[in-house]
Write a protein that holds these residues in place. Sequence first.
Motif, PDB file in Angstrom:
ATOM      1  N   SER A  21      46.554  35.039  33.997  1.00 54.84           N
ATOM      2  CA  SER A  21      46.232  34.008  33.005  1.00 54.84           C
ATOM      3  C   SER A  21      45.169  33.061  33.552  1.00 54.84           C
ATOM      4  N   ASP A  22      44.290  32.644  32.664  1.00 59.19           N
ATOM      5  CA  ASP A  22      43.237  31.685  33.014  1.00 59.19           C
ATOM      6  C   ASP A  22      43.751  30.296  32.666  1.00 59.19           C
ATOM      7  N   MET A  23      44.068  29.525  33.675  1.00 57.02           N
ATOM      8  CA  MET A  23      44.667  28.211  33.463  1.00 57.02           C
ATOM      9  C   MET A  23      43.651  27.082  33.362  1.00 57.02           C
ATOM     10  N   ALA A 102      38.814  36.964  31.756  1.00 55.00           N
ATOM     11  CA  ALA A 102      37.948  37.869  30.982  1.00 55.00           C
ATOM     12  C   ALA A 102      37.985  39.311  31.480  1.00 55.00           C
ATOM     13  N   ASP A 103      38.171  39.514  32.776  1.00 49.64           N
ATOM     14  CA  ASP A 103      38.150  40.872  33.313  1.00 49.64           C
ATOM     15  C   ASP A 103      39.500  41.582  33.264  1.00 49.64           C
ATOM     16  N   VAL A 104      40.535  40.901  32.830  1.00 52.07           N
ATOM     17  CA  VAL A 104      41.878  41.475  32.849  1.00 52.07           C
ATOM     18  C   VAL A 104      42.055  42.652  31.887  1.00 52.07           C
ATOM     19  N   PRO A 105      41.680  42.540  30.600  1.00 49.68           N
ATOM     20  CA  PRO A 105      41.954  43.671  29.700  1.00 49.68           C
ATOM     21  C   PRO A 105      41.359  44.997  30.171  1.00 49.68           C
ATOM     22  N   SER A 185      35.887  35.594  44.463  1.00 46.27           N
ATOM     23  CA  SER A 185      35.971  37.042  44.698  1.00 46.27           C
ATOM     24  C   SER A 185      36.364  37.814  43.444  1.00 46.27           C
ATOM     25  N   ARG A 186      36.539  37.130  42.306  1.00 44.86           N
ATOM     26  CA  ARG A 186      36.971  37.822  41.084  1.00 44.86           C
ATOM     27  C   ARG A 186      35.982  38.910  40.681  1.00 44.86           C
ATOM     28  N   LYS A 187      34.669  38.631  40.821  1.00 44.10           N
ATOM     29  CA  LYS A 187      33.675  39.621  40.402  1.00 44.10           C
ATOM     30  C   LYS A 187      33.767  40.882  41.248  1.00 44.10           C
ATOM     31  N   SER A 188      33.833  40.710  42.552  1.00 44.37           N
ATOM     32  CA  SER A 188      33.902  41.892  43.406  1.00 44.37           C
ATOM     33  C   SER A 188      35.246  42.592  43.260  1.00 44.37           C
TER      34      SER A 188
END
Length: 194
Positions: A21-23, A102-105, A185-188
């Motif tokens: 979740s994006d808090m 955004a990258d979760v689904p 580090s979310r992008k990588s």
Amino acid sequence: MSPDGPGRPAVLVFDVNETLSDMTSMGRRFQEVGAPAGLATTWFAGVLRDGFALTAVGVNESFATIAAQALRVVLDAHPLDRVVEDAVRHIMDGFADLPVHADVPEAIAALRAGGIRLVTLSNGSGAVAEALFDRAGVRGHFEALLSVEDAALWKPAAAAYAHALERCDAPPMAAMPTMKWPASSRKSASGLRR
């Protein structure tokens, strides 16, 4: 690690709050009651600290109880535009509107398509996770949404993970817990999940 070396997990046990979740929007909830947006981060860190401390002494208190009490404490030092209990309710209601990152689904769909069983284990409520994943359209990828409310203790206590393994009927060597990655580090990490 397995005696045979690293292997592909059969089950991934995901954390929910912050990991999926994006808090970010919780800061706006604080502003809406007259408190600084940055207080959201301090408050949430305090919730985790208090939950972990209670776990260390063998107490399993609900996330909502700890979070609301921590809000009363942090909000007390700020001039609010409403009474504290109304402010606490307004901020806690923000959990019902959180999106996933955004990258979760895409990542969740790829993991599931790869044959990996997906489960969540949250220190929060299972109902909050259910609504979060329904809104994101990914609920069907998870075989179970578990909460430590049904376990002996909060994560990271071993009893919480033992509860998840028992519910999944999975041996420890077949499962892997996930945790929050730093935003930098979310992008990588997203690239690694594909």
